[in-house]
Design a protein around this motif. Structure first.
Motif, PDB file in Angstrom:
ATOM      1  N   SER A  28      51.698 115.915  11.989  1.00 56.71           N
ATOM      2  CA  SER A  28      50.922 114.883  11.295  1.00 56.71           C
ATOM      3  C   SER A  28      50.774 113.646  12.176  1.00 56.71           C
ATOM      4  CB  SER A  28      51.591 114.497   9.981  1.00 56.71           C
ATOM      5  OG  SER A  28      51.530 115.536   9.038  1.00 56.71           O
ATOM      6  N   LEU A  29      51.884 113.234  12.781  1.00 54.31           N
ATOM      7  CA  LEU A  29      51.865 112.057  13.649  1.00 54.31           C
ATOM      8  C   LEU A  29      50.947 112.288  14.843  1.00 54.31           C
ATOM      9  CD1 LEU A  29      52.906 109.293  14.538  1.00 54.31           C
ATOM     10  CD2 LEU A  29      54.898 110.448  15.534  1.00 54.31           C
ATOM     11  N   LEU A  30      51.027 113.461  15.443  1.00 52.05           N
ATOM     12  CA  LEU A  30      50.181 113.776  16.590  1.00 52.05           C
ATOM     13  C   LEU A  30      48.706 113.769  16.198  1.00 52.05           C
ATOM     14  CD1 LEU A  30      50.053 114.631  19.568  1.00 52.05           C
ATOM     15  CD2 LEU A  30      50.242 117.006  18.798  1.00 52.05           C
ATOM     16  N   MET A  31      48.377 114.353  15.045  1.00 51.19           N
ATOM     17  CA  MET A  31      46.989 114.415  14.593  1.00 51.19           C
ATOM     18  C   MET A  31      46.452 113.023  14.291  1.00 51.19           C
ATOM     19  SD  MET A  31      47.414 117.745  12.106  1.00 51.19           S
ATOM     20  CE  MET A  31      45.750 117.700  11.423  1.00 51.19           C
ATOM     21  N   LEU A  32      47.256 112.195  13.637  1.00 52.40           N
ATOM     22  CA  LEU A  32      46.819 110.834  13.319  1.00 52.40           C
ATOM     23  C   LEU A  32      46.598 110.013  14.578  1.00 52.40           C
ATOM     24  CD1 LEU A  32      49.121 109.965  10.277  1.00 52.40           C
ATOM     25  CD2 LEU A  32      46.625 110.063  10.248  1.00 52.40           C
ATOM     26  N   THR A  33      47.560 110.087  15.487  1.00 50.08           N
ATOM     27  CA  THR A  33      47.447 109.314  16.726  1.00 50.08           C
ATOM     28  C   THR A  33      46.226 109.749  17.528  1.00 50.08           C
ATOM     29  OG1 THR A  33      49.871 109.115  16.797  1.00 50.08           O
ATOM     30  CG2 THR A  33      48.656 108.607  18.813  1.00 50.08           C
ATOM     31  N   LEU A  41      46.422 101.961  15.242  1.00 58.80           N
ATOM     32  CA  LEU A  41      47.563 102.558  15.929  1.00 58.80           C
ATOM     33  C   LEU A  41      48.885 101.982  15.431  1.00 58.80           C
ATOM     34  CD1 LEU A  41      46.051 102.708  19.510  1.00 58.80           C
ATOM     35  CD2 LEU A  41      46.679 104.673  18.087  1.00 58.80           C
ATOM     36  N   GLU A  42      48.833 100.835  14.764  1.00 59.89           N
ATOM     37  CA  GLU A  42      50.062 100.278  14.186  1.00 59.89           C
ATOM     38  C   GLU A  42      50.599 101.168  13.071  1.00 59.89           C
ATOM     39  OE1 GLU A  42      48.660  95.686  15.193  1.00 59.89           O
ATOM     40  OE2 GLU A  42      48.918  96.306  13.107  1.00 59.89           O
ATOM     41  N   PHE A  43      49.710 101.820  12.322  1.00 55.74           N
ATOM     42  CA  PHE A  43      50.164 102.786  11.319  1.00 55.74           C
ATOM     43  C   PHE A  43      50.887 103.947  11.997  1.00 55.74           C
ATOM     44  CE2 PHE A  43      46.283 101.037   9.175  1.00 55.74           C
ATOM     45  CZ  PHE A  43      46.919 100.457   8.084  1.00 55.74           C
ATOM     46  N   ALA A  44      50.302 104.445  13.086  1.00 51.59           N
ATOM     47  CA  ALA A  44      50.918 105.555  13.815  1.00 51.59           C
ATOM     48  C   ALA A  44      52.272 105.145  14.387  1.00 51.59           C
ATOM     49  CB  ALA A  44      49.987 106.027  14.928  1.00 51.59           C
ATOM     50  N   ALA A  45      52.372 103.891  14.847  1.00 54.92           N
ATOM     51  CA  ALA A  45      53.647 103.412  15.382  1.00 54.92           C
ATOM     52  C   ALA A  45      54.717 103.402  14.297  1.00 54.92           C
ATOM     53  CB  ALA A  45      53.470 102.014  15.969  1.00 54.92           C
ATOM     54  N   GLY A  46      54.368 102.911  13.112  1.00 56.61           N
ATOM     55  CA  GLY A  46      55.325 102.917  12.013  1.00 56.61           C
ATOM     56  C   GLY A  46      55.709 104.327  11.619  1.00 56.61           C
ATOM     57  N   ALA A  47      54.726 105.230  11.603  1.00 54.26           N
ATOM     58  CA  ALA A  47      55.009 106.632  11.307  1.00 54.26           C
ATOM     59  C   ALA A  47      55.963 107.215  12.346  1.00 54.26           C
ATOM     60  CB  ALA A  47      53.709 107.423  11.262  1.00 54.26           C
ATOM     61  N   GLY A  48      55.738 106.852  13.608  1.00 53.38           N
ATOM     62  CA  GLY A  48      56.619 107.325  14.666  1.00 53.38           C
ATOM     63  C   GLY A  48      58.049 106.848  14.476  1.00 53.38           C
ATOM     64  N   LEU A  49      58.217 105.625  13.988  1.00 55.94           N
ATOM     65  CA  LEU A  49      59.565 105.118  13.721  1.00 55.94           C
ATOM     66  C   LEU A  49      60.249 105.941  12.631  1.00 55.94           C
ATOM     67  CD1 LEU A  49      58.992 101.234  13.798  1.00 55.94           C
ATOM     68  CD2 LEU A  49      60.024 102.679  15.564  1.00 55.94           C
ATOM     69  N   ALA A  50      59.485 106.351  11.619  1.00 55.80           N
ATOM     70  CA  ALA A  50      60.058 107.171  10.545  1.00 55.80           C
ATOM     71  C   ALA A  50      60.517 108.527  11.077  1.00 55.80           C
ATOM     72  CB  ALA A  50      59.037 107.361   9.428  1.00 55.80           C
ATOM     73  N   VAL A  51      59.705 109.129  11.937  1.00 52.91           N
ATOM     74  CA  VAL A  51      60.075 110.415  12.527  1.00 52.91           C
ATOM     75  C   VAL A  51      61.312 110.255  13.409  1.00 52.91           C
ATOM     76  CG1 VAL A  51      59.323 112.260  14.086  1.00 52.91           C
ATOM     77  CG2 VAL A  51      57.718 111.300  12.421  1.00 52.91           C
ATOM     78  N   LEU A  52      61.346 109.196  14.202  1.00 56.57           N
ATOM     79  CA  LEU A  52      62.507 108.948  15.047  1.00 56.57           C
ATOM     80  C   LEU A  52      63.769 108.746  14.219  1.00 56.57           C
ATOM     81  CD1 LEU A  52      61.234 106.538  17.872  1.00 56.57           C
ATOM     82  CD2 LEU A  52      62.217 108.818  18.163  1.00 56.57           C
ATOM     83  N   VAL A 110      52.592  98.348  10.301  1.00 52.60           N
ATOM     84  CA  VAL A 110      53.695  99.149  10.848  1.00 52.60           C
ATOM     85  C   VAL A 110      54.600  99.626   9.706  1.00 52.60           C
ATOM     86  CG1 VAL A 110      55.702  99.163  12.377  1.00 52.60           C
ATOM     87  CG2 VAL A 110      53.630  97.944  13.066  1.00 52.60           C
ATOM     88  N   ILE A 111      54.907  98.732   8.775  1.00 51.74           N
ATOM     89  CA  ILE A 111      55.731  99.108   7.626  1.00 51.74           C
ATOM     90  C   ILE A 111      55.051 100.190   6.803  1.00 51.74           C
ATOM     91  CG2 ILE A 111      56.579  98.284   5.380  1.00 51.74           C
ATOM     92  CD1 ILE A 111      57.263  95.637   6.719  1.00 51.74           C
ATOM     93  N   SER A 112      53.749 100.070   6.603  1.00 46.93           N
ATOM     94  CA  SER A 112      53.014 101.042   5.807  1.00 46.93           C
ATOM     95  C   SER A 112      53.098 102.428   6.429  1.00 46.93           C
ATOM     96  CB  SER A 112      51.552 100.611   5.671  1.00 46.93           C
ATOM     97  OG  SER A 112      50.842 101.501   4.835  1.00 46.93           O
ATOM     98  N   GLY A 113      52.889 102.510   7.745  1.00 44.11           N
ATOM     99  CA  GLY A 113      53.011 103.799   8.419  1.00 44.11           C
ATOM    100  C   GLY A 113      54.405 104.370   8.269  1.00 44.11           C
ATOM    101  N   PHE A 114      55.403 103.501   8.392  1.00 41.90           N
ATOM    102  CA  PHE A 114      56.793 103.956   8.241  1.00 41.90           C
ATOM    103  C   PHE A 114      57.058 104.466   6.823  1.00 41.90           C
ATOM    104  CE2 PHE A 114      61.068 103.089   6.747  1.00 41.90           C
ATOM    105  CZ  PHE A 114      61.819 103.822   7.650  1.00 41.90           C
ATOM    106  N   ILE A 115      56.679 103.670   5.826  1.00 40.14           N
ATOM    107  CA  ILE A 115      56.986 104.031   4.436  1.00 40.14           C
ATOM    108  C   ILE A 115      56.291 105.329   4.031  1.00 40.14           C
ATOM    109  CG2 ILE A 115      56.594 103.356   2.032  1.00 40.14           C
ATOM    110  CD1 ILE A 115      57.200 100.508   2.789  1.00 40.14           C
ATOM    111  N   MET A 116      55.034 105.503   4.420  1.00 34.33           N
ATOM    112  CA  MET A 116      54.322 106.712   4.037  1.00 34.33           C
ATOM    113  C   MET A 116      55.000 107.956   4.601  1.00 34.33           C
ATOM    114  SD  MET A 116      51.976 105.910   1.941  1.00 34.33           S
ATOM    115  CE  MET A 116      53.123 104.635   1.392  1.00 34.33           C
TER     116      MET A 116
END
Length: 267
Positions: free
Chosen positions: A155-160, A188-199, A47-53
């Motif tokens: 990007s988030l939509l495509m990854l998910t 999907l944990e990467f996508a979740a972290g990415a979603g947190l970054a977008v939010l 989750v952290i990795s998705g967020f940081i990226m």
């Protein structure tokens, strides 16, 4: 730098260490130590990795090629060195990490971060903990491919969609081992972290006490969930399947979310 994320990386690392030292501690002390929640450190990391990226590439400061090269330079050399150390130990007659056999092909796939069945039948790279890096590098590869759209929401939509599509494909038909492994819902944990970054870029949590309550509430709920899930389901959470993604992934998302909200609140 987000201080709470850095702190969580330490906590996640210590969870993984705890998971791996239980066997030796049991052997040395004679006291049975056998818990499973330490595995969740990996889920927090994902989750952290998705967020940081997404957080560090919000304005697309580099090309996809530069991003991939940066990730490879940061991760590969030490991992390759550690892998060759394990190989050398095995050739010397030691069996580190329960490594009972490997082929030349296993060496190549381990170096290339491609999931593979080892010659001893284990579905792991030669350096066993490297299974997590196989997922990380897969995420980086897909994320880099989305740079062309220049939109984090896209990007988030495509990854998910890719992660969900692969998961569905693996459930409907047999896939090659590497692709079947990478299609597991833990991605999907990467996508979740990415979603947190977008939010975090577009939604401001309430200031003051409400934000503090929400942040600590998410943290406590995540940690308590891990404890309850570990005691109730235990061994069923091994692997990278749906049970793992739900049982450890959802608490990991809550924990990272809580840390981010608290950072915004000044904690």
């Amino acid at each position: 730098m987000i201080a709470n994320v850095q702190a969580l990386r330490f906590v996640a690392a210590m969870l993984v260490v705890w998971h791996h030292v239980q066997g030796p501690l049991t052997g040395y002390s004679g006291i049975a130590i056998d818990t499973n929640f330490g595995q969740a450190g990996v889920d927090v990391f994902f989750v952290i990795s998705g967020f940081i990226m997404f957080h560090t590439n919000a304005d697309y400061p580099r090309t996809a090629g530069q991003f991939w090269l940066e990730r490879l330079v940061r991760i590969a050399p030490l991992y390759w060195l550690a892998t060759w150390l394990v190989i050398a130990m095995a050739w010397a007659g030691v069996r580190p990490l329960n490594l009972n056999g490997f082929s030349t092909g296993n060496i190549l796939t381990s170096m290339a971060f491609i999931p593979d069945l080892r010659a001893d039948g284990e579905p792991l790279p030669i350096l066993t903990p490297g299974w997590t890096l196989n997922y990380e590098m897969f995420f980086y590869a897909l994320f880099g491919l989305t740079f062309m759209v220049r939109s984090q929401a896209a990007s988030l939509l495509m990854l998910t969609a890719t992660f969900l599509g692969l998961w569905l494909a693996s459930a409907l038909a047999p896939l090659p081992f590497a692709l079947h492994t990478l299609a597991q819902p833990i991605t999907l944990e990467f996508a979740a972290g990415a979603g947190l970054a977008v939010l975090m870029r577009h939604v401001r949590p309430p200031s003051g006490a409400p934000s503090t309550v929400i942040g600590y509430g998410l943290l406590i709920a995540g940690v308590a969930s891990l404890a309850v899930i570990d005691s109730l389901f235990y061994r069923s959470l091994y692997g990278e399947g749906v049970a793992r993604a739900l049982g450890f992934g959802l608490p990991a998302i809550a924990i990272v979310s809580g840390a981010l909200v608290l950072e915004r609140a000044g904690h």
